[in-house]
Scaffold this motif. Structure first.
Motif, mmCIF file in Angstrom:
data_model
loop_
_atom_site.group_PDB
_atom_site.id
_atom_site.type_symbol
_atom_site.label_atom_id
_atom_site.label_comp_id
_atom_site.label_asym_id
_atom_site.label_seq_id
_atom_site.Cartn_x
_atom_site.Cartn_y
_atom_site.Cartn_z
ATOM 1 N N SER A 1 0.832 -1.196 0.000
ATOM 2 C CA SER A 1 0.000 0.000 0.000
ATOM 3 C C SER A 1 0.877 1.261 0.000
ATOM 4 N N GLY A 2 1.986 1.203 0.728
ATOM 5 C CA GLY A 2 2.902 2.342 0.772
ATOM 6 C C GLY A 2 3.508 2.633 -0.597
ATOM 7 N N ARG A 3 3.955 1.598 -1.271
ATOM 8 C CA ARG A 3 4.567 1.818 -2.583
ATOM 9 C C ARG A 3 3.517 2.254 -3.602
ATOM 10 N N ALA A 4 2.309 1.749 -3.445
ATOM 11 C CA ALA A 4 1.238 2.185 -4.354
ATOM 12 C C ALA A 4 1.068 3.703 -4.271
ATOM 13 N N PHE A 5 1.334 4.271 -3.095
ATOM 14 C CA PHE A 5 1.165 5.719 -2.923
ATOM 15 C C PHE A 5 2.492 6.457 -2.752
ATOM 16 N N GLY A 6 3.570 5.824 -3.195
ATOM 17 C CA GLY A 6 4.863 6.522 -3.254
ATOM 18 C C GLY A 6 5.479 6.884 -1.912
ATOM 19 N N ALA A 7 5.295 6.035 -0.902
ATOM 20 C CA ALA A 7 5.867 6.338 0.417
ATOM 21 C C ALA A 7 7.382 6.156 0.418
ATOM 22 N N ASP A 8 8.043 6.815 1.353
ATOM 23 C CA ASP A 8 9.486 6.684 1.537
ATOM 24 C C ASP A 8 9.818 5.271 2.044
ATOM 25 N N GLU A 9 10.863 4.676 1.471
ATOM 26 C CA GLU A 9 11.201 3.276 1.809
ATOM 27 C C GLU A 9 11.614 3.118 3.286
ATOM 28 N N ASP A 10 12.354 4.091 3.813
ATOM 29 C CA ASP A 10 12.776 3.988 5.215
ATOM 30 C C ASP A 10 11.582 4.081 6.161
ATOM 31 N N ALA B 1 6.633 -1.077 9.026
ATOM 32 C CA ALA B 1 6.377 -2.505 8.770
ATOM 33 C C ALA B 1 7.012 -3.341 9.874
ATOM 34 N N THR B 2 8.191 -2.927 10.325
ATOM 35 C CA THR B 2 8.840 -3.618 11.443
ATOM 36 C C THR B 2 7.977 -3.473 12.697
ATOM 37 N N GLY B 3 7.486 -2.276 12.936
ATOM 38 C CA GLY B 3 6.631 -2.037 14.094
ATOM 39 C C GLY B 3 5.382 -2.908 14.072
ATOM 40 N N VAL B 4 4.742 -2.963 12.918
ATOM 41 C CA VAL B 4 3.512 -3.752 12.795
ATOM 42 C C VAL B 4 3.795 -5.237 13.047
#
Lengths: 332, 332
Positions: free
Chosen positions: A52-61, A67-70
């Motif tokens: 979902s993050g990449r679909a909306f262009g989120a920063d990889e870091d 994602a680690t937190g989740v």
């Protein structure tokens, strides 16, 4: 085209590296905390954050931190749930409290929960001091409140004679779907998703999570021990109020109903007794009913994604679609 | 001049109102979560958030959200610690796991922890979307990681024959002082405190926390049951490696040492045995030693405040000073 399996493997590798790098004192506590994480797991939630993050262009870091937190949060709930449910095995290995004792297991879960928020918030405080980072953290904390409520309902239901399907759906929304919803939301909010898009992402995550839990209920009776890592028929043994059991109790009559009521929640009967109940549930059409319900939620999830077409990266939208199909087809 | 007792009463009333307003489903879980909170408590940590926050002109709503979070977090640690230590009483009432059972007690703690972060983060996401809000949340999450490590060390020390004073101070810094440090820091960062001022506030909080724990150790042996709400001599009974016991084991010789080693950690001896050890610890000069240590940390804390003079509101700086004195004088 991004291949789903390659994508999941990529995310799993990132998360495994990130988590393996976590160190602290005393080391024994960190060892216990990562016992279940190291035993495996699908890393479904991190994959949802990334897709979902990449679909909306989120920063990889940012995606890595959240994602680690989740995933750490998810592992915390597994450790504490295993204590509460008195489960001996998880992912094919003895549970944390069986290996380290209850006090250390409680504390291991507490540590993972702490890290689950500390890692994202540390990222936010050094790299991305924006309201999107706050909102992603807030959503994770919201999920944690909701999951605790869901686990409480689940435990209460075990000692209740009758649980309605409505109560069941409230419980699995809180216990399972809320964190999956949060995972998808967090990816989007770390990217450029706007409010209407975040609503669709949340709805997709919720539907996916509901389907996921129903499939879990099916596997809790019909799953193979060597695939699920849990003892076969465990939900019948523990008297869990799963969709299958609620529905079966609801439509069974006479001897059928008596059989279910006699066996449910009894821990030390012969294996044949549990398998008799499993067969009966299938015969009553309840297995089929549960499957259709799960498929219905997957269809709703796909509908949510359809409404996101043209608003984000197509490749990653397709991945989210693929993940919805995987949820209903999984065997572990 | 703000009167210390009036100030503490004001903060306690704000926190009590804020926490009493927390509702959710299932209600039983929320009841269990607030069992210890309702039984009382000094609300020391919220008072520190407020005093330091007002000294640096923080927003009152921000202080309420974070002070509530800090107090809920503290209550979460009490619930889980009581399970791990198998304690029956806290604040004069039976502990949560004694009333509700271990599974609900674990979950009650988890819920409080979740709320402890959800309430501040919800505030940040609607009212104060600034890096200061992120940093305050990060500091709370940092404290939660640190407190878990401290509790693990504390448990490990119980089964260790020798613990050095250095190890002891690392443990109490993590277990107790880190959250007090975080409380003071959070107030300042929600206000206008700059980095050098936040360092002084942190140092004050750390010193105050170390003094606080040493006084707790003293009360754990010499406190009156009707004042502390805990059984008298409980630390001797449980074999806790407190400063007094570490030091006594270190300097006692011959029969004295044998007596301490014989009694320490034995749960069912006659009361006279424990009181013999308590008297011996005093005779050895260890009680006096612990008192001086605590006073030393209070002096350091006051020194930190001195360096803040002229940089913030004098009235609230004076309150922080008063609170340092209270910590060493307290009897519960």
């Amino acid at each position: 085209m991004v291949d789903l399996n390659a994508f999941i493997a990529e995310v799993a590798s990132k998360i495994n590296n990130s988590v393996t790098g976590i160190k602290g004192t005393p080391q024994e506590l960190y060892e216990a905390s990562l016992h279940i994480f190291r035993a495996g797991g699908k890393r479904l939630r991190p994959a949802l954050v990334y897709a979902s993050g990449r679909a909306f262009g989120a920063d990889e870091d940012a995606l890595l931190a959240f994602a680690t937190g989740v995933e750490l949060f998810h592992n915390f709930t597994l450790i504490h749930d295993d204590i509460m449910d008195n489960d001996d095995y998880r992912r094919g290995v003895p549970t944390v409290h069986k290996v380290y004792g209850i006090p250390t297991a409680i504390l291991s879960g507490d540590l993972l929960f702490s890290l689950a928020l500390h890692i994202p918030l540390s990222y936010c405080s050094t790299k991305m001091k924006s309201s999107r980072c706050i909102d992603a953290s807030r959503k994770l904390a919201w999920a944690s409140v909701t999951v605790a409520e869901g686990q409480a309902l689940d435990m209460m239901f075990e000692s209740m004679k009758e649980v309605s399907e409505e109560q069941y759906f409230e419980m699995i929304y809180k216990k399972t779907a809320a964190l999956i919803e949060a995972s998808v939301y967090i990816g989007g909010v770390l990217g450029k998703a706007e409010e209407s898009e975040l609503k669709l992402l949340s709805s997709y995550g919720k539907n996916l999570g509901l389907a996921f839990q129903i499939v879990d209920d099916i596997l809790g009776i019909y799953g193979k021990e060597e695939e699920t890592g849990k003892p076969v028929y465990s939900d019948i043994r523990e008297g869990k109020k799963t969709l299958l059991i609620i529905k079966a109790l609801n439509i069974a009559t006479g001897e059928d109903k008596e059989l279910i009521e006699d066996v449910l929640g009894k821990k030390n009967l012969e294996k044949e007794k549990y398998s008799e109940v499993a067969d009966l549930i299938e015969k009553l059409g309840v297995l089929q009913y549960a499957k259709s319900k799960a498929e219905g939620f997957v269809a709703d999830a796909l509908e949510d994604l359809k409404n996101l077409e043209g608003k984000c990266d197509t490749e990653y939208l397709t991945l989210l679609k693929d993940m919805a199909y995987v949820v209903v087809k999984r065997r572990k």
